[in-house]
Design a protein around this motif. Sequence first.
Motif, PDB file in Angstrom:
ATOM      1  N   THR A 183      -1.619 -15.579  -7.779  1.00  0.00           N
ATOM      2  CA  THR A 183      -0.583 -15.747  -6.786  1.00  0.00           C
ATOM      3  C   THR A 183      -1.116 -16.210  -5.565  1.00  0.00           C
ATOM      4  O   THR A 183      -0.520 -16.773  -4.742  1.00  0.00           O
ATOM      5  N   ALA A 194       2.425 -12.451  -1.071  1.00  0.00           N
ATOM      6  CA  ALA A 194       1.780 -13.520  -0.626  1.00  0.00           C
ATOM      7  C   ALA A 194       2.443 -14.594   0.360  1.00  0.00           C
ATOM      8  O   ALA A 194       1.839 -14.812   1.019  1.00  0.00           O
ATOM      9  N   LYS A 195       3.821 -14.713   0.004  1.00  0.00           N
ATOM     10  CA  LYS A 195       4.519 -15.359   0.936  1.00  0.00           C
ATOM     11  C   LYS A 195       4.278 -14.529   2.159  1.00  0.00           C
ATOM     12  O   LYS A 195       4.396 -15.779   3.254  1.00  0.00           O
ATOM     13  N   ALA A 249       1.029 -15.696   3.861  1.00  0.00           N
ATOM     14  CA  ALA A 249       0.745 -17.173   4.044  1.00  0.00           C
ATOM     15  C   ALA A 249       1.581 -17.484   5.033  1.00  0.00           C
ATOM     16  O   ALA A 249       1.207 -18.335   6.248  1.00  0.00           O
ATOM     17  N   ASN A 250       2.699 -16.965   5.469  1.00  0.00           N
ATOM     18  CA  ASN A 250       3.729 -17.240   6.608  1.00  0.00           C
ATOM     19  C   ASN A 250       2.944 -16.506   7.846  1.00  0.00           C
ATOM     20  O   ASN A 250       3.488 -16.841   9.006  1.00  0.00           O
ATOM     21  N   GLU A 301       4.022 -11.724  -5.265  1.00  0.00           N
ATOM     22  CA  GLU A 301       4.633 -13.124  -4.929  1.00  0.00           C
ATOM     23  C   GLU A 301       5.085 -13.024  -3.523  1.00  0.00           C
ATOM     24  O   GLU A 301       4.907 -13.663  -2.781  1.00  0.00           O
ATOM     25  N   GLU A 302       6.022 -11.843  -3.362  1.00  0.00           N
ATOM     26  CA  GLU A 302       6.675 -11.722  -1.906  1.00  0.00           C
ATOM     27  C   GLU A 302       5.655 -11.483  -0.944  1.00  0.00           C
ATOM     28  O   GLU A 302       5.761 -11.936   0.327  1.00  0.00           O
ATOM     29  N   ARG A 357      -2.203 -19.757  -5.437  1.00  0.00           N
ATOM     30  CA  ARG A 357      -1.034 -20.643  -5.367  1.00  0.00           C
ATOM     31  C   ARG A 357      -0.629 -20.792  -3.808  1.00  0.00           C
ATOM     32  O   ARG A 357       0.057 -21.686  -3.283  1.00  0.00           O
ATOM     33  N   HIS A 358      -0.870 -19.641  -3.132  1.00  0.00           N
ATOM     34  CA  HIS A 358      -0.514 -19.583  -1.584  1.00  0.00           C
ATOM     35  C   HIS A 358      -1.487 -19.818  -0.394  1.00  0.00           C
ATOM     36  O   HIS A 358      -1.471 -19.760   0.468  1.00  0.00           O
TER      37      HIS A 358
END
Length: 186
Positions: free
Chosen positions: A135, A102-103, A106-107, A99-100, A138-139
Amino acid sequence: MNRPALLLHICCAPDACVPWPELIEDGYAVCGYFYGGNIHPEEEFNRRAEAVRTLADAAAAPLLPALYDPKPWFDAVRGLESEPERGLRCRRCIALQLEETAKAAANGGFTHLCTTLTISPHKDAAYINKTGAETAARHGLIWLEKIWRKNDGFKRSVDESRRLGLYRQNYCGCLFSMRKAEPPAQ
């Protein structure tokens, strides 16, 4: 030709020795991402982060390191302290790492996401790839499904990390796996 921008989640330098160069050879513009909020103690995180930087330098590849922040990991595994290795606590840990990453992908404008976690013979590759795909979706990212331990991937990673003189830890990283480990070899 534009190469797809891929953020590679790196759990440790030895486990990235095979995936990182292979993804580059496969035509991806790969940036490594070392996330280690699950790693304890902080000195161990720093030691592993330095090994990842050494590998990035050897590969002449970009690295997007994460800062050490264990609080999200402790929050994610709270109440699972007595779980066995490879149990629900480990699944939560893997999900948090992906998750981290993927964030960050995306960023950072990346289009693809992958992890080095499947090189370990001790990890559930099916769970990792399923969680990674969910995951990534979702991003708005594309998950690159790999099982890096195939074709002697784990053995090749051990050999390459030794050749490069990279630090090889003797436990997965968390407080619970640390307690079960032998002291690290010097």
